[in-house]
Design a protein around this motif. Sequence first.
Motif, mmCIF file in Angstrom:
data_model
loop_
_atom_site.group_PDB
_atom_site.id
_atom_site.type_symbol
_atom_site.label_atom_id
_atom_site.label_comp_id
_atom_site.label_asym_id
_atom_site.label_seq_id
_atom_site.Cartn_x
_atom_site.Cartn_y
_atom_site.Cartn_z
ATOM 1 N N ILE A 192 55.603 73.549 -33.471
ATOM 2 C CA ILE A 192 55.221 73.401 -34.931
ATOM 3 C C ILE A 192 53.962 74.273 -35.473
ATOM 4 N N ALA A 224 59.119 74.817 -37.856
ATOM 5 C CA ALA A 224 59.339 74.759 -36.272
ATOM 6 C C ALA A 224 60.517 75.812 -36.027
ATOM 7 N N ILE A 247 60.171 72.533 -42.194
ATOM 8 C CA ILE A 247 60.388 71.053 -42.011
ATOM 9 C C ILE A 247 59.929 70.256 -43.277
ATOM 10 N N ASP A 306 63.702 65.802 -36.494
ATOM 11 C CA ASP A 306 63.669 66.204 -35.161
ATOM 12 C C ASP A 306 62.224 66.115 -34.417
ATOM 13 N N HIS A 307 61.207 65.865 -35.410
ATOM 14 C CA HIS A 307 60.053 65.644 -35.091
ATOM 15 C C HIS A 307 59.059 64.614 -35.803
ATOM 16 N N ASP A 333 55.351 63.631 -34.372
ATOM 17 C CA ASP A 333 54.329 64.844 -34.602
ATOM 18 C C ASP A 333 54.010 65.275 -35.855
ATOM 19 N N ILE A 334 55.119 65.016 -36.957
ATOM 20 C CA ILE A 334 54.698 65.401 -38.346
ATOM 21 C C ILE A 334 53.812 64.138 -38.808
#
Length: 161
Positions: A2, A49, A54, A79-80, A83-84
Amino acid sequence: MIRVVPFIPEHLDDILSGELNSEKNRPMKIIGEVSSSLVVPEMSFSAIANGHLIGSCGIIPFWHGVGEAWVCATNRISDHPVDIARMIKLGFKDLRDEKELHRVQGMMRTDWPELKKWADFLEMKFEGTMKKFGSDGEDYNRYAWVKEQLIWVWTQLIYRL
């Protein structure tokens, strides 16, 4: 991987014209008209990403020490999610400290209960419901992170010693 890049209005255009992670995340109609006001140097960002946007987020300063947080994401956020979420939490915390914000507030639709978990994760406190606040008459909840005044005073005294 990312990447975080500075937010530009075209990012919001891309988010609004594509699939959002929820239609409830579709901002009020007026947000597209004011997207350029979300561009605050060093305070508004977008996550990308694999070449795909995103989402975007930032803090808009109201006056010294106070800002309004905002987040808008595509369906790719799923999908993340961890992390986000961590990036936003740490990014907002860093912005609060760097910009010496003693209050950061945000509004979240009342008909999207998952947002309470999001606010809790960001360590924001519920302050009340804003009836008919949205452009289509939707209710929104107001959440805020407020730096405790006593901690602030104590910290300032320690630094002066």
